[in-house]
Scaffold this motif. Structure first.
Motif, PDB file in Angstrom:
ATOM      1  N   ILE B  47     -47.802 -53.889  83.050  1.00  0.00           N
ATOM      2  CA  ILE B  47     -47.831 -55.245  83.595  1.00  0.00           C
ATOM      3  C   ILE B  47     -49.199 -55.639  84.157  1.00  0.00           C
ATOM      4  O   ILE B  47     -49.658 -56.756  83.970  1.00  0.00           O
ATOM      5  CB  ILE B  47     -46.739 -55.390  84.685  1.00  0.00           C
ATOM      6  CG1 ILE B  47     -45.362 -55.307  84.027  1.00  0.00           C
ATOM      7  CG2 ILE B  47     -46.886 -56.716  85.427  1.00  0.00           C
ATOM      8  CD1 ILE B  47     -44.220 -55.221  84.993  1.00  0.00           C
ATOM      9  N   VAL B  48     -49.837 -54.729  84.851  1.00  0.00           N
ATOM     10  CA  VAL B  48     -51.103 -55.116  85.470  1.00  0.00           C
ATOM     11  C   VAL B  48     -52.324 -54.370  84.939  1.00  0.00           C
ATOM     12  O   VAL B  48     -53.431 -54.597  85.414  1.00  0.00           O
ATOM     13  CB  VAL B  48     -51.062 -54.917  87.007  1.00  0.00           C
ATOM     14  CG1 VAL B  48     -49.950 -55.735  87.614  1.00  0.00           C
ATOM     15  CG2 VAL B  48     -50.919 -53.458  87.356  1.00  0.00           C
ATOM     16  N   GLY B  49     -52.126 -53.503  83.954  1.00  0.00           N
ATOM     17  CA  GLY B  49     -53.274 -52.727  83.498  1.00  0.00           C
ATOM     18  C   GLY B  49     -53.459 -51.532  84.400  1.00  0.00           C
ATOM     19  O   GLY B  49     -52.510 -50.810  84.629  1.00  0.00           O
ATOM     20  N   ASP B  50     -54.648 -51.321  84.881  1.00  0.00           N
ATOM     21  CA  ASP B  50     -54.856 -50.201  85.795  1.00  0.00           C
ATOM     22  C   ASP B  50     -54.945 -50.716  87.232  1.00  0.00           C
ATOM     23  O   ASP B  50     -54.843 -51.908  87.488  1.00  0.00           O
ATOM     24  CB  ASP B  50     -56.101 -49.415  85.412  1.00  0.00           C
ATOM     25  CG  ASP B  50     -57.318 -50.312  85.329  1.00  0.00           C
ATOM     26  OD1 ASP B  50     -57.229 -51.474  85.757  1.00  0.00           O
ATOM     27  OD2 ASP B  50     -58.351 -49.851  84.841  1.00  0.00           O
ATOM     28  N   ILE B  51     -55.125 -49.801  88.176  1.00  0.00           N
ATOM     29  CA  ILE B  51     -55.043 -50.268  89.549  1.00  0.00           C
ATOM     30  C   ILE B  51     -56.337 -50.963  89.985  1.00  0.00           C
ATOM     31  O   ILE B  51     -56.313 -51.720  90.942  1.00  0.00           O
ATOM     32  CB  ILE B  51     -54.666 -49.140  90.537  1.00  0.00           C
ATOM     33  CG1 ILE B  51     -55.830 -48.238  90.807  1.00  0.00           C
ATOM     34  CG2 ILE B  51     -53.464 -48.387  90.095  1.00  0.00           C
ATOM     35  CD1 ILE B  51     -55.586 -47.492  92.096  1.00  0.00           C
ATOM     36  N   GLU B  52     -57.424 -50.755  89.284  1.00  0.00           N
ATOM     37  CA  GLU B  52     -58.610 -51.561  89.587  1.00  0.00           C
ATOM     38  C   GLU B  52     -58.311 -53.033  89.314  1.00  0.00           C
ATOM     39  O   GLU B  52     -58.666 -53.903  90.105  1.00  0.00           O
ATOM     40  CB  GLU B  52     -59.802 -51.097  88.746  1.00  0.00           C
ATOM     41  CG  GLU B  52     -60.512 -49.909  89.343  1.00  0.00           C
ATOM     42  CD  GLU B  52     -61.995 -49.876  88.944  1.00  0.00           C
ATOM     43  OE1 GLU B  52     -62.495 -50.882  88.414  1.00  0.00           O
ATOM     44  OE2 GLU B  52     -62.629 -48.842  89.171  1.00  0.00           O
ATOM     45  N   THR B  53     -57.696 -53.260  88.182  1.00  0.00           N
ATOM     46  CA  THR B  53     -57.317 -54.630  87.843  1.00  0.00           C
ATOM     47  C   THR B  53     -56.383 -55.203  88.895  1.00  0.00           C
ATOM     48  O   THR B  53     -56.546 -56.346  89.344  1.00  0.00           O
ATOM     49  CB  THR B  53     -56.646 -54.667  86.468  1.00  0.00           C
ATOM     50  OG1 THR B  53     -57.514 -54.084  85.504  1.00  0.00           O
ATOM     51  CG2 THR B  53     -56.326 -56.103  86.065  1.00  0.00           C
TER      52      THR B  53
END
Lengths: 202, 202
Positions: B47-53
């Motif tokens: 859903i959001v990609g990685d946590i940096e994103t």
DNA sequence: CCGCTCCGTGAACAATGTTCAAAAAAGTTC
DNA sequence: GAACTTTTTTGAACATTGTTCACGGAGCGG
């Protein structure tokens, strides 16, 4: 032919500094440090404790360097007989700007380090050294209508430092390739010039 | 009864926000997010990609909130017929100060996030939103001797913003328990008052 | 040469971000 | 509704990193 503890410590500090300079705080990894410093992973822990401690040591070193640069500029101005407040403040700001330019990665890492742990123990190692920077500015402000009102001069010195700091860091974030340097300088010039004029008009 | 994608996204954002608010950026961990949001680890990535994103998304949201707060203050001042430049700048600074107070952990995380990766792609998501904040200040500066010199007003607005920003963040780092609030306010008061006087005397 | 202490070593552990094959769900066609 | 296809979700497995600690070697006194 093993290194004695002090040599090993210096080796580790140097290695850590280079790593940050090359890849930012994220590159400060135990195995990389150990390899670069020529010691084992375990020794890094024996000698410097954990990585946070190591990073703090580097930050202290960096702040001390900045303090020395400021003191040097201050001394040079005195020797050259420069008395103009605006000129002196600009010279100090320029010293700071140059310092950040030369140590961009380390300086960024220092700032990120500070902001990363909100409730951590008050960073007095940081504040103690900041006080010295404030004092350099406060001394210059002696020659303004703020006179010898210590409290107001303290406030003004901190405000001025923080202001320049904000300008410099924001400019560096803003653009890496374009001319952040002249942008910073123009903002600092405006800030210092207008503030000095405002003080004189007070 | 599974969530649709938008709901899941909101759940994840909320969970992430709460985690940062409680434990700083370090608490932004995939497993914790997944648990709090009621989805699996894999779904977070879908859903959001990685946590940096994810972190960037939160930062964007936060900057937008700050922009709205600034715009709201600006509108209120206009409605109230406040014309004094000093008063308006102080009100805006106060808005910023209050915002940082209410969102201290998220704001710290945003700053740490920016400084963490030096050579990363230019953070235009950040700059675009900063421009809006600059504009709010630049508009106030219309009513100063800077007149309608767009370039000088632009420099002045950025300098002012960065200066206030530096004061606020430095004060918050300095001491958590003591009265950073009144310290900030006094520094901001000095800065704005002296600058406005300096502009008038220009 | 033995025993003792001290200290460096790196394999092992724990925590965390990330991936991906399999399962579950949703959608489609008849 | 059944059979099939497509999409989405899942969580076990993997890679990386900070940290620990039992092992062993180096120096040293006797």
């Amino acid at each position: 032919m093993t290194l004695n503890r002090d040599d090993a410590k210096r080796q580790i500090m140097d290695a850590a500094g280079e790593l940050i300079e090359q890849g930012g705080a994220a590159a400060l990894q135990v195995r990389a440090i150990a390899k670069k410093a020529g010691v084992s992973v375990g020794s890094v822990y024996n000698i410097v404790g954990d990585i946070e401690t190591l990073h703090r040591m580097i930050n202290v070193q960096l702040l001390d360097e900045l303090g020395m640069a400021g003191t040097a500029t201050s001394a040079r101005l005195r020797e050259d007989g420069v008395t103009d407040v605006r000129e002196r403040l600009l010279a100090l700001a320029d010293t700071y700007l140059g310092f950040v330019e030369r140590n961009y990665a380390k300086w960024s890492a220092l700032l990120a380090f500070n902001r990363a742990r909100p409730t951590a123990d008050l960073p007095d190692w940081y504040m103690v050294r900041l006080e010295m920077l404030f004092d350099i500015i406060a001394e210059v402000l002696m020659d303004t209508p703020l006179g010898d009102d210590d409290e107001r001069r303290r406030i003004a010195a901190r405000a001025l430092w923080s202001a320049v700091h904000g300008i410099v860091t924001n400019s560096f974030i803003g653009s890496f390739s374009t001319s952040h340097e002249s942008e910073s300088r123009r903002q600092i010039d405006f800030l210092v010039s207008t503030l000095v004029r405002g003080l004189a008009a007070g």
